[in-house]
Design a protein around this motif. Structure first.
Motif, mmCIF file in Angstrom:
data_model
loop_
_atom_site.group_PDB
_atom_site.id
_atom_site.type_symbol
_atom_site.label_atom_id
_atom_site.label_comp_id
_atom_site.label_asym_id
_atom_site.label_seq_id
_atom_site.Cartn_x
_atom_site.Cartn_y
_atom_site.Cartn_z
ATOM 1 N N ILE A 66 77.645 -13.202 -42.790
ATOM 2 C CA ILE A 66 78.813 -12.360 -42.997
ATOM 3 C C ILE A 66 78.736 -11.639 -44.341
ATOM 4 C CG2 ILE A 66 81.323 -12.327 -43.215
ATOM 5 C CD1 ILE A 66 80.249 -12.668 -40.371
ATOM 6 N N LEU A 69 76.815 -8.613 -43.631
ATOM 7 C CA LEU A 69 77.640 -7.646 -42.915
ATOM 8 C C LEU A 69 78.630 -6.971 -43.854
ATOM 9 C CD1 LEU A 69 78.770 -6.233 -40.435
ATOM 10 C CD2 LEU A 69 80.092 -8.305 -39.934
ATOM 11 N N SER A 72 76.966 -4.444 -46.051
ATOM 12 C CA SER A 72 76.588 -3.216 -45.345
ATOM 13 C C SER A 72 77.811 -2.344 -45.067
ATOM 14 C CB SER A 72 75.859 -3.549 -44.043
ATOM 15 O OG SER A 72 76.723 -4.154 -43.098
ATOM 16 N N LEU A 73 78.955 -2.959 -44.774
ATOM 17 C CA LEU A 73 80.182 -2.195 -44.550
ATOM 18 C C LEU A 73 80.624 -1.490 -45.829
ATOM 19 C CD1 LEU A 73 82.290 -4.678 -42.365
ATOM 20 C CD2 LEU A 73 80.927 -2.733 -41.588
ATOM 21 N N GLY A 98 78.477 -1.356 -38.803
ATOM 22 C CA GLY A 98 78.684 -2.573 -38.034
ATOM 23 C C GLY A 98 77.821 -2.611 -36.789
ATOM 24 N N PHE A 101 74.263 -3.289 -37.794
ATOM 25 C CA PHE A 101 74.083 -4.693 -38.157
ATOM 26 C C PHE A 101 73.973 -5.559 -36.903
ATOM 27 C CE2 PHE A 101 75.649 -8.946 -39.025
ATOM 28 C CZ PHE A 101 74.989 -9.291 -40.194
ATOM 29 N N ILE A 102 74.868 -5.349 -35.952
ATOM 30 C CA ILE A 102 74.882 -6.161 -34.740
ATOM 31 C C ILE A 102 73.624 -5.924 -33.911
ATOM 32 C CG2 ILE A 102 76.110 -6.550 -32.556
ATOM 33 C CD1 ILE A 102 78.704 -5.874 -34.220
ATOM 34 N N TYR A 105 71.049 -7.985 -35.733
ATOM 35 C CA TYR A 105 71.262 -9.431 -35.704
ATOM 36 C C TYR A 105 72.150 -9.832 -34.518
ATOM 37 C CZ TYR A 105 69.785 -8.979 -40.608
ATOM 38 O OH TYR A 105 69.107 -8.682 -41.766
ATOM 39 N N THR A 109 75.611 -12.458 -34.348
ATOM 40 C CA THR A 109 76.908 -11.946 -33.924
ATOM 41 C C THR A 109 77.451 -12.738 -32.744
ATOM 42 O OG1 THR A 109 76.177 -9.742 -34.622
ATOM 43 C CG2 THR A 109 78.175 -9.870 -33.278
ATOM 44 N N ALA A 134 84.829 -10.249 -44.530
ATOM 45 C CA ALA A 134 84.544 -8.996 -43.835
ATOM 46 C C ALA A 134 85.806 -8.155 -43.652
ATOM 47 C CB ALA A 134 83.893 -9.277 -42.488
#
Length: 203
Positions: A66, A69, A72-73, A98, A101-102, A105, A109, A134
């Motif tokens: 997380i 994540l 990256s956000l 997002g 990222f998903i 990974y 997720t 997040a």
């Protein structure tokens, strides 16, 4: 960074990757430390050298994932601002980040979503912490949008942030599981239209 620190980081990354894949495939309870060690290509003792227990490994895995994540956000939002975009543009950039990222990974997720609403886990408090990490990034951009007059002051910021976060998670997993023929650009465009129409109020 010295060589021993580099080796430890590399080993922990291998353990994270092995654990998340196995747990996503067969569940936490069915995954053993022996299997994690075998998948990572290390001795069983190496797992316990880096983590006191399987529970600790799992909690650190959630925190690590997380954090990646959330970073990256935030970077996507900052980049949108640097280009002179609005805060709604920043939210749109976060949606794309997002999805990226998903896509990178998917097992992590799947694991996070599967565990998020369970209430009988020892790591429930950790799940709440990583979720908040997040969501807080999204809330920050929403608050800036309200302050700048881009969004109505009546908007429920915590609920809207949760809704946006959940929308990306669920839509991305549905895309990967049931609509893999669609491109990430196509999925992003669809979610972007939802954002522009429902959050910003623009058609």
């Amino acid at each position: 960074m010295d060589s021993s620190s580099t080796r430890r980081r590399t080993t922990r990354r291998k353990l994270f990757e092995a654990a998340v894949t196995l747990i996503a495939e067969q569940g936490f309870s069915s995954t053993t430390v022996d299997e994690i060690a075998e998948r990572a290509g290390v001795a069983k003792g190496t797992v316990y050298y880096n983590f006191a227990s399987k529970n600790e490994l799992f909690e650190e895995l959630l925190r690590h994932g997380i954090e990646l994540l959330a970073t990256s956000l935030q970077e996507a939002a900052d980049a949108a601002a640097a280009r002179g975009g609005t805060r709604v543009d920043a939210l749109d950039a976060m949606i794309r980040a997002g999805l990226d990222f998903i896509a990178r990974y998917p097992a992590l997720t799947q694991l996070y979503v599967a565990e998020l609403w369970r209430t009988n886990r020892a790591w429930q408090s950790t799940l709440m912490v990583v979720r908040e990490r997040a969501i807080t990034v999204v809330e920050g951009v929403l608050r800036e949008a309200v302050a700048n007059g881009e969004l109505s002051e009546d908007i429920d910021i915590p609920l809207t942030a949760s809704a946006l976060f959940g929308m990306v998670l669920v839509a991305a997993l549905d895309w990967q599981s049931y609509q893999p023929h669609r491109s990430i650009d196509d999925v992003h465009a669809s979610l972007s239209r939802l954002l522009q129409g429902r959050v910003s109020g623009r058609p």
